[in-house]
Design a protein around this motif. Structure first.
Motif, PDB file in Angstrom:
ATOM      1  N   LEU B 119       0.840  -1.209   0.000  1.00 56.77           N
ATOM      2  CA  LEU B 119       0.000   0.000   0.000  1.00 56.77           C
ATOM      3  C   LEU B 119       0.872   1.255   0.000  1.00 56.77           C
ATOM      4  O   LEU B 119       0.455   2.320  -0.462  1.00 56.77           O
ATOM      5  N   THR B 120       2.048   1.150   0.564  1.00 59.42           N
ATOM      6  CA  THR B 120       3.090   2.153   0.338  1.00 59.42           C
ATOM      7  C   THR B 120       4.220   1.438  -0.391  1.00 59.42           C
ATOM      8  O   THR B 120       4.425   0.240  -0.182  1.00 59.42           O
ATOM      9  N   ASP B 121       4.911   2.161  -1.249  1.00 60.50           N
ATOM     10  CA  ASP B 121       5.938   1.505  -2.062  1.00 60.50           C
ATOM     11  C   ASP B 121       6.960   2.557  -2.496  1.00 60.50           C
ATOM     12  O   ASP B 121       6.597   3.521  -3.179  1.00 60.50           O
ATOM     13  N   PRO B 122       8.213   2.403  -2.111  1.00 56.93           N
ATOM     14  CA  PRO B 122       9.204   3.432  -2.475  1.00 56.93           C
ATOM     15  C   PRO B 122       9.542   3.466  -3.962  1.00 56.93           C
ATOM     16  O   PRO B 122      10.214   4.406  -4.408  1.00 56.93           O
ATOM     17  N   THR B 123       9.075   2.486  -4.732  1.00 58.60           N
ATOM     18  CA  THR B 123       9.364   2.518  -6.172  1.00 58.60           C
ATOM     19  C   THR B 123       8.308   3.309  -6.942  1.00 58.60           C
ATOM     20  O   THR B 123       8.159   3.162  -8.151  1.00 58.60           O
ATOM     21  N   ILE B 124       7.604   4.170  -6.241  1.00 58.56           N
ATOM     22  CA  ILE B 124       6.498   4.913  -6.853  1.00 58.56           C
ATOM     23  C   ILE B 124       6.955   6.216  -7.506  1.00 58.56           C
ATOM     24  O   ILE B 124       6.137   6.973  -8.053  1.00 58.56           O
ATOM     25  N   GLY B 125       8.255   6.471  -7.505  1.00 57.94           N
ATOM     26  CA  GLY B 125       8.767   7.749  -8.001  1.00 57.94           C
ATOM     27  C   GLY B 125       8.303   8.089  -9.402  1.00 57.94           C
ATOM     28  O   GLY B 125       7.857   9.214  -9.663  1.00 57.94           O
ATOM     29  N   ASP B 126       8.392   7.147 -10.326  1.00 54.68           N
ATOM     30  CA  ASP B 126       8.004   7.448 -11.704  1.00 54.68           C
ATOM     31  C   ASP B 126       6.505   7.721 -11.837  1.00 54.68           C
ATOM     32  O   ASP B 126       6.090   8.512 -12.695  1.00 54.68           O
ATOM     33  N   ALA B 127       5.706   7.057 -11.019  1.00 50.44           N
ATOM     34  CA  ALA B 127       4.264   7.307 -11.063  1.00 50.44           C
ATOM     35  C   ALA B 127       3.971   8.746 -10.675  1.00 50.44           C
ATOM     36  O   ALA B 127       3.125   9.419 -11.292  1.00 50.44           O
ATOM     37  N   ALA B 171       3.678   1.310  -9.758  1.00 56.11           N
ATOM     38  CA  ALA B 171       5.012   1.139  -9.178  1.00 56.11           C
ATOM     39  C   ALA B 171       5.575  -0.223  -9.590  1.00 56.11           C
ATOM     40  O   ALA B 171       4.852  -1.228  -9.553  1.00 56.11           O
ATOM     41  N   PRO B 172       6.837  -0.255  -9.990  1.00 52.82           N
ATOM     42  CA  PRO B 172       7.424  -1.545 -10.400  1.00 52.82           C
ATOM     43  C   PRO B 172       7.399  -2.583  -9.279  1.00 52.82           C
ATOM     44  O   PRO B 172       7.348  -3.782  -9.546  1.00 52.82           O
ATOM     45  N   GLY B 173       7.434  -2.123  -8.065  1.00 58.35           N
ATOM     46  CA  GLY B 173       7.360  -3.065  -6.942  1.00 58.35           C
ATOM     47  C   GLY B 173       8.600  -3.015  -6.070  1.00 58.35           C
ATOM     48  O   GLY B 173       9.728  -3.105  -6.556  1.00 58.35           O
ATOM     49  N   TRP B 174       8.369  -2.855  -4.783  1.00 58.02           N
ATOM     50  CA  TRP B 174       9.483  -2.720  -3.830  1.00 58.02           C
ATOM     51  C   TRP B 174      10.335  -3.979  -3.776  1.00 58.02           C
ATOM     52  O   TRP B 174      11.501  -3.924  -3.385  1.00 58.02           O
ATOM     53  N   GLN B 175       9.765  -5.129  -4.201  1.00 53.17           N
ATOM     54  CA  GLN B 175      10.538  -6.377  -4.129  1.00 53.17           C
ATOM     55  C   GLN B 175      11.742  -6.357  -5.065  1.00 53.17           C
ATOM     56  O   GLN B 175      12.667  -7.169  -4.902  1.00 53.17           O
ATOM     57  N   LEU B 176      11.713  -5.453  -6.065  1.00 57.75           N
ATOM     58  CA  LEU B 176      12.832  -5.392  -7.018  1.00 57.75           C
ATOM     59  C   LEU B 176      14.052  -4.685  -6.434  1.00 57.75           C
ATOM     60  O   LEU B 176      15.141  -4.745  -7.014  1.00 57.75           O
ATOM     61  N   VAL B 177      13.853  -4.004  -5.328  1.00 60.48           N
ATOM     62  CA  VAL B 177      14.958  -3.262  -4.704  1.00 60.48           C
ATOM     63  C   VAL B 177      15.552  -4.118  -3.590  1.00 60.48           C
ATOM     64  O   VAL B 177      14.821  -4.597  -2.719  1.00 60.48           O
ATOM     65  N   LEU B 183      24.500  -1.708   1.221  1.00 59.22           N
ATOM     66  CA  LEU B 183      24.578  -2.038  -0.207  1.00 59.22           C
ATOM     67  C   LEU B 183      23.185  -2.085  -0.825  1.00 59.22           C
ATOM     68  O   LEU B 183      22.331  -2.874  -0.414  1.00 59.22           O
ATOM     69  N   LEU B 184      22.970  -1.232  -1.810  1.00 58.63           N
ATOM     70  CA  LEU B 184      21.671  -1.173  -2.485  1.00 58.63           C
ATOM     71  C   LEU B 184      21.829  -1.636  -3.923  1.00 58.63           C
ATOM     72  O   LEU B 184      22.718  -1.167  -4.643  1.00 58.63           O
ATOM     73  N   ARG B 185      20.949  -2.528  -4.331  1.00 55.69           N
ATOM     74  CA  ARG B 185      20.918  -2.943  -5.728  1.00 55.69           C
ATOM     75  C   ARG B 185      19.554  -2.546  -6.274  1.00 55.69           C
ATOM     76  O   ARG B 185      18.513  -2.954  -5.744  1.00 55.69           O
ATOM     77  N   ILE B 186      19.584  -1.751  -7.322  1.00 55.69           N
ATOM     78  CA  ILE B 186      18.330  -1.235  -7.876  1.00 55.69           C
ATOM     79  C   ILE B 186      18.374  -1.359  -9.389  1.00 55.69           C
ATOM     80  O   ILE B 186      19.355  -0.972 -10.037  1.00 55.69           O
ATOM     81  N   PRO B 187      17.344  -1.948  -9.984  1.00 53.93           N
ATOM     82  CA  PRO B 187      17.344  -2.124 -11.443  1.00 53.93           C
ATOM     83  C   PRO B 187      17.235  -0.778 -12.160  1.00 53.93           C
ATOM     84  O   PRO B 187      16.715   0.193 -11.599  1.00 53.93           O
ATOM     85  N   PRO B 188      17.675  -0.692 -13.395  1.00 54.96           N
ATOM     86  CA  PRO B 188      17.525   0.554 -14.162  1.00 54.96           C
ATOM     87  C   PRO B 188      16.040   0.898 -14.311  1.00 54.96           C
ATOM     88  O   PRO B 188      15.186   0.015 -14.384  1.00 54.96           O
ATOM     89  N   GLY B 189      15.764   2.195 -14.339  1.00 59.05           N
ATOM     90  CA  GLY B 189      14.390   2.622 -14.598  1.00 59.05           C
ATOM     91  C   GLY B 189      13.527   2.738 -13.365  1.00 59.05           C
ATOM     92  O   GLY B 189      12.332   3.033 -13.477  1.00 59.05           O
ATOM     93  N   ILE B 190      14.079   2.490 -12.194  1.00 62.04           N
ATOM     94  CA  ILE B 190      13.287   2.644 -10.970  1.00 62.04           C
ATOM     95  C   ILE B 190      13.703   3.921 -10.270  1.00 62.04           C
ATOM     96  O   ILE B 190      14.876   4.151 -10.016  1.00 62.04           O
ATOM     97  N   ARG B 191      12.720   4.747  -9.995  1.00 62.27           N
ATOM     98  CA  ARG B 191      12.959   6.000  -9.265  1.00 62.27           C
ATOM     99  C   ARG B 191      12.302   5.866  -7.900  1.00 62.27           C
ATOM    100  O   ARG B 191      11.112   5.555  -7.802  1.00 62.27           O
ATOM    101  N   LEU B 192      13.090   6.091  -6.864  1.00 64.92           N
ATOM    102  CA  LEU B 192      12.568   5.932  -5.502  1.00 64.92           C
ATOM    103  C   LEU B 192      11.923   7.225  -5.012  1.00 64.92           C
ATOM    104  O   LEU B 192      12.379   8.324  -5.335  1.00 64.92           O
ATOM    105  N   ASP B 193      10.882   7.074  -4.250  1.00 61.42           N
ATOM    106  CA  ASP B 193      10.279   8.193  -3.521  1.00 61.42           C
ATOM    107  C   ASP B 193      10.010   7.683  -2.106  1.00 61.42           C
ATOM    108  O   ASP B 193       9.288   6.698  -1.927  1.00 61.42           O
ATOM    109  N   LEU B 194      10.600   8.354  -1.133  1.00 63.06           N
ATOM    110  CA  LEU B 194      10.504   7.887   0.253  1.00 63.06           C
ATOM    111  C   LEU B 194       9.462   8.669   1.046  1.00 63.06           C
ATOM    112  O   LEU B 194       9.467   8.699   2.271  1.00 63.06           O
ATOM    113  N   GLY B 195       8.548   9.302   0.324  1.00 66.41           N
ATOM    114  CA  GLY B 195       7.591  10.210   0.959  1.00 66.41           C
ATOM    115  C   GLY B 195       6.680   9.563   1.978  1.00 66.41           C
ATOM    116  O   GLY B 195       6.201  10.246   2.884  1.00 66.41           O
ATOM    117  N   ALA B 196       6.414   8.271   1.863  1.00 60.57           N
ATOM    118  CA  ALA B 196       5.479   7.642   2.799  1.00 60.57           C
ATOM    119  C   ALA B 196       6.097   7.413   4.170  1.00 60.57           C
ATOM    120  O   ALA B 196       5.379   7.105   5.129  1.00 60.57           O
TER     121      ALA B 196
END
Lengths: 117, 384
Positions: B119-127, B171-177, B183-196
């Motif tokens: 219901l909250t998801d940090p991969t929501i940046g692009d949305a 959102a692409p889904g927080w499970q992808l991060v 150490l952070l691994r993040i796929p290309p094309g994901i923009r994080l938003d930590l607003g929640a």
């Protein structure tokens, strides 16, 4: 040795042993009592004084009460609201200035910038 | 007292004190009680407020809060081009060694996503960017092509050039991060938003910093844009707090003795894009602004990051909000678009009268148990 003398010494020994035992028991009882009183006093100082259901069990395992335990009742009495929980999109900044001895309170309402909740 | 804190204290005694690097100065706030000291300043695009007792601790408290707010902004702001998060986005995916602060912020956001079931998801940046929320609200307003809702309720048109609304992006889904320590691994094309979670995290951090600065003496309340955390020893019967949909409104008066309370609402940060009115609380599952029955949610929890995430999740959950909050065991106050109010899970109702205590949960869902308050990497009870 005269048996009567030997019996008398024996009785004296028993009497002395009983007396010692009584004193030991009395000392133990008194010591236990003193320790209990001391522990009870320490516990009453350490236990948080709680009021209402908000304080009961409110100290979180990983919450904001580390450092000084959450205690309702030992702080000052505060009777006016100190903050508002609200949507963050519009905020009011309160400015308090003293001019010629008078307190001037200015409230500026504005739409802020970045934070999103 | 450190020199910086002493300077802040001296200037606060005269009415105001500047933040770090010429930031907006702290202003003393008169509340009517002289047993606590209160100061406020703009920060993180919203307002920050510090309340402490004993009042003499205010200078130290503001200096400690300044440090926390400045660091958080430099770490996690999506709008600052020089923030660590912006630098990460510019790299367009890969593996990164984060600062401890950003690692904690991302970890808390991921823990909240896991807890709320997305219901909250940090991969929501692009949305959010797709909907037009791609820049600082104040800056957009100054440019004249986007503005927050006005005081009279009018919406200034944004995208006034007729720009059609961007295609909604789920959102692409927080499970992808993947985060393993720093150490952070993040796929290309994901923009994080930590607003929640970021404002709640900031309040939690500031409370700890202030308590550390004052040696655990007294009590502190920190509010970041209305997301409030308290720590130390509260005033007798708790910190008096107003619950309102917008600042300046009359609201419910409650007391907070521990933990935190946060509010999310769709009544603010609204804009018009391509003729459609949108707001900033976006459903990660659809990429569209949440359109459930609740316009405002206030939630009490063990920590402010918990409360921040839960209030946002409640808005996104819509009709399922009551069930979700009951399962989470969180006291909450929901206000519908029609104005009806629902007090849930022990939140004091009208019968409780003014200044009723708000119960708070004992355990955090986003921080692991223990004094360090590290983000959870697994849900309570194990598993992932």
């Amino acid at each position: 040795m005269d048996p009567s003398i030997r019996d008398g010494a024996h009785r004296d020994g028993l009497r002395q042993a009983r007396r010692m035992s009584n004193w030991t028991a009395a000392a133990l009882i008194a010591g236990t009592g003193v320790a209990a009183v001391a522990l009870a006093h320490q516990a009453s100082v350490a236990a948080p004084a709680t009021t209402g259901n908000a304080a009961a069990g409110a100290a979180p395992a990983a919450g904001n009460t580390a450092g000084a335990g959450a205690q309702a009742g030992s702080g000052p009495r505060v009777t006016h609201s100190v903050a508002t929980t609200t949507a963050s999109g519009v905020t009011v900044i309160t400015t308090t200035r003293t001019v010629n001895g008078k307190t001037i309170v200015t409230r500026v309402r504005h739409a802020p910038a970045t934070a999103d909740n | 007292m450190a020199a910086g804190a002493r300077e802040v204290a001296d200037r606060l005694a005269r009415g105001s004190a500047g933040g770090p690097g010429g930031a907006v100065p702290w202003q003393r706030v008169t509340t009517g009680d002289d047993t606590v000291a209160v100061a406020e300043r703009g920060a993180l695009g919203t307002s920050a407020r510090v309340a402490v007792w004993p009042p003499a601790s205010l200078g130290l408290a503001c200096a400690a809060a300044d440090d926390v707010l400045d660091r958080l902004d430099r770490q996690a702001s999506r709008f600052r081009p020089d923030s660590e998060l912006s630098w990460l986005h510019a790299a367009r995916g890969g593996m990164f060694l984060l600062s401890d602060g950003l690692a904690e912020a991302v970890g808390v956001a991921l823990a909240a996503a896991r807890w709320t079931g997305g219901l909250t998801d940090p991969t929501i940046g692009d949305a959010l960017v797709s909907l037009g929320y791609d820049r600082d609200f104040a800056a957009i307003g100054e440019d004249g092509d986007l503005a927050a809702i006005g005081e009279d309720g009018d919406l200034a048109a944004i995208g006034g050039d007729g720009t059609p609304p961007g295609a909604t992006v789920a959102a692409p889904g927080w499970q992808l991060v993947q985060l393993d320590g720093p150490l952070l691994r993040i796929p290309p094309g994901i923009r994080l938003d930590l607003g929640a979670t970021a404002k709640g995290l900031g309040s939690d951090r500031a409370v700890r910093a202030v308590l550390s600065a004052v040696g655990g003496q007294g009590g502190v309340l920190i509010s970041l844009g209305g997301d409030i955390a308290v720590g130390g020893t509260p005033p007798r019967d708790g910190w008096p707090v107003t619950v309102a949909e917008e600042p300046g409104q009359a609201g419910q008066l409650v007391r907070l003795t521990a933990g935190a309370v946060a509010t999310s609402s769709v009544t603010v940060r609204r804009w018009r894009r391509g003729g459609a009115e949108v707001h900033h609380i976006v459903d990660p599952r659809t990429g569209r602004p949440a359109d459930g029955p609740w316009r405002t949610a206030t939630v009490a929890a063990a920590t402010c990051a918990d409360a921040n995430a839960a209030s946002t999740a409640a808005i996104v959950a819509g009709a399922a909000a009551e069930d979700w909050l009951a399962t989470a065991g969180l006291p909450a106050r929901l206000t519908g678009h029609d104005g009806r109010v629902r007090d849930l899970n022990g939140w004091p109702g009208p019968e409780a009268g003014a200044w009723a205590p708000v119960p708070t949960a004992a355990d955090s869902h986003v921080y692991a148990a223990g004094p360090a308050m590290r983000p959870r990497t697994r849900p309570p009870g194990g598993g992932r």
